[in-house]
Motif scaffolding. Structure first.
Motif, PDB file in Angstrom:
ATOM      1  N   LEU A  75       2.168   3.031  -7.892  1.00  0.00           N
ATOM      2  CA  LEU A  75       3.504   3.337  -7.382  1.00  0.00           C
ATOM      3  C   LEU A  75       3.855   2.431  -6.206  1.00  0.00           C
ATOM      4  N   SER A  76       2.898   2.145  -5.327  1.00  0.00           N
ATOM      5  CA  SER A  76       3.189   1.249  -4.202  1.00  0.00           C
ATOM      6  C   SER A  76       3.504  -0.156  -4.704  1.00  0.00           C
ATOM      7  N   LEU A  77       2.828  -0.608  -5.739  1.00  0.00           N
ATOM      8  CA  LEU A  77       3.122  -1.915  -6.321  1.00  0.00           C
ATOM      9  C   LEU A  77       4.538  -1.941  -6.912  1.00  0.00           C
ATOM     10  N   GLY A  78       4.885  -0.898  -7.666  1.00  0.00           N
ATOM     11  CA  GLY A  78       6.225  -0.827  -8.257  1.00  0.00           C
ATOM     12  C   GLY A  78       7.319  -0.755  -7.220  1.00  0.00           C
ATOM     13  N   ILE A  79       7.118   0.077  -6.215  1.00  0.00           N
ATOM     14  CA  ILE A  79       8.121   0.203  -5.150  1.00  0.00           C
ATOM     15  C   ILE A  79       8.253  -1.115  -4.393  1.00  0.00           C
ATOM     16  N   ALA A  80       7.139  -1.749  -4.095  1.00  0.00           N
ATOM     17  CA  ALA A  80       7.182  -3.034  -3.384  1.00  0.00           C
ATOM     18  C   ALA A  80       7.971  -4.072  -4.179  1.00  0.00           C
ATOM     19  N   GLY A 114      -5.344   8.232  -5.949  1.00  0.00           N
ATOM     20  CA  GLY A 114      -5.621   6.813  -5.732  1.00  0.00           C
ATOM     21  C   GLY A 114      -4.910   5.934  -6.750  1.00  0.00           C
ATOM     22  N   ARG A 115      -4.945   6.347  -8.020  1.00  0.00           N
ATOM     23  CA  ARG A 115      -4.238   5.592  -9.068  1.00  0.00           C
ATOM     24  C   ARG A 115      -2.731   5.630  -8.834  1.00  0.00           C
ATOM     25  N   LEU A 116      -2.224   6.809  -8.489  1.00  0.00           N
ATOM     26  CA  LEU A 116      -0.792   6.955  -8.226  1.00  0.00           C
ATOM     27  C   LEU A 116      -0.351   6.027  -7.100  1.00  0.00           C
ATOM     28  N   VAL A 117      -1.058   6.065  -5.991  1.00  0.00           N
ATOM     29  CA  VAL A 117      -0.691   5.255  -4.829  1.00  0.00           C
ATOM     30  C   VAL A 117      -0.773   3.766  -5.164  1.00  0.00           C
ATOM     31  N   GLY A 176       0.620   1.735   1.690  1.00  0.00           N
ATOM     32  CA  GLY A 176       0.409   0.798   0.587  1.00  0.00           C
ATOM     33  C   GLY A 176       1.611  -0.107   0.369  1.00  0.00           C
ATOM     34  N   VAL A 177       2.797   0.454   0.435  1.00  0.00           N
ATOM     35  CA  VAL A 177       4.020  -0.353   0.280  1.00  0.00           C
ATOM     36  C   VAL A 177       4.138  -1.326   1.451  1.00  0.00           C
ATOM     37  N   ALA A 178       3.932  -0.841   2.657  1.00  0.00           N
ATOM     38  CA  ALA A 178       4.041  -1.693   3.847  1.00  0.00           C
ATOM     39  C   ALA A 178       3.039  -2.846   3.793  1.00  0.00           C
ATOM     40  N   ARG A 179       1.845  -2.582   3.323  1.00  0.00           N
ATOM     41  CA  ARG A 179       0.821  -3.617   3.193  1.00  0.00           C
ATOM     42  C   ARG A 179       1.270  -4.706   2.205  1.00  0.00           C
TER      43      ARG A 179
END
Length: 107
Positions: A36-41, A30-33, A72-75
């Protein structure tokens, strides 16, 4: 990496994914997602990227969390992008992912 492993009792991501307590593993994923999704976005928006390739220790057993990461990235950016997972720490295998993407995927 240490922040992801905090409270899990594991020293490495591979150890957590292979032998970790299921509840602690889920919390770490959960922490990773989340982060990481915030950084990738942020990178996708800044550089207008259409594809991202991740490799290294974090991609070990990525099938357990990669779809959650993609959602998460798509959101965060309002659209889906390709996120390819490398094959762990083996850079030769990483070359196989690159070749697959270049020669076998259609746009």
């Amino acid at each position: 990496m240490p922040a992801l492993l905090s409270g899990t009792g594991c020293r490495t991501w591979i150890e957590l994914m292979d032998h970790g307590n299921p509840e602690k593993k889920r919390e770490a994923i959960g922490r990773l997602v989340k982060y990481l999704s915030l950084g990738i976005a942020n990178l996708v928006c800044a550089f207008r990227m259409k594809k991202v390739v991740l490799t290294g220790e974090l991609t070990h057993r990525a099938e357990e969390w990669s779809e959650e990461l993609k959602r998460g990235v798509a959101r965060r950016i309002g659209e889906e992008i390709d996120i390819l997972m490398g094959m762990g720490l083996n850079q030769v295998r990483m070359g196989a992912v690159s070749a697959y993407d270049r020669f076998f995927r259609t746009e």
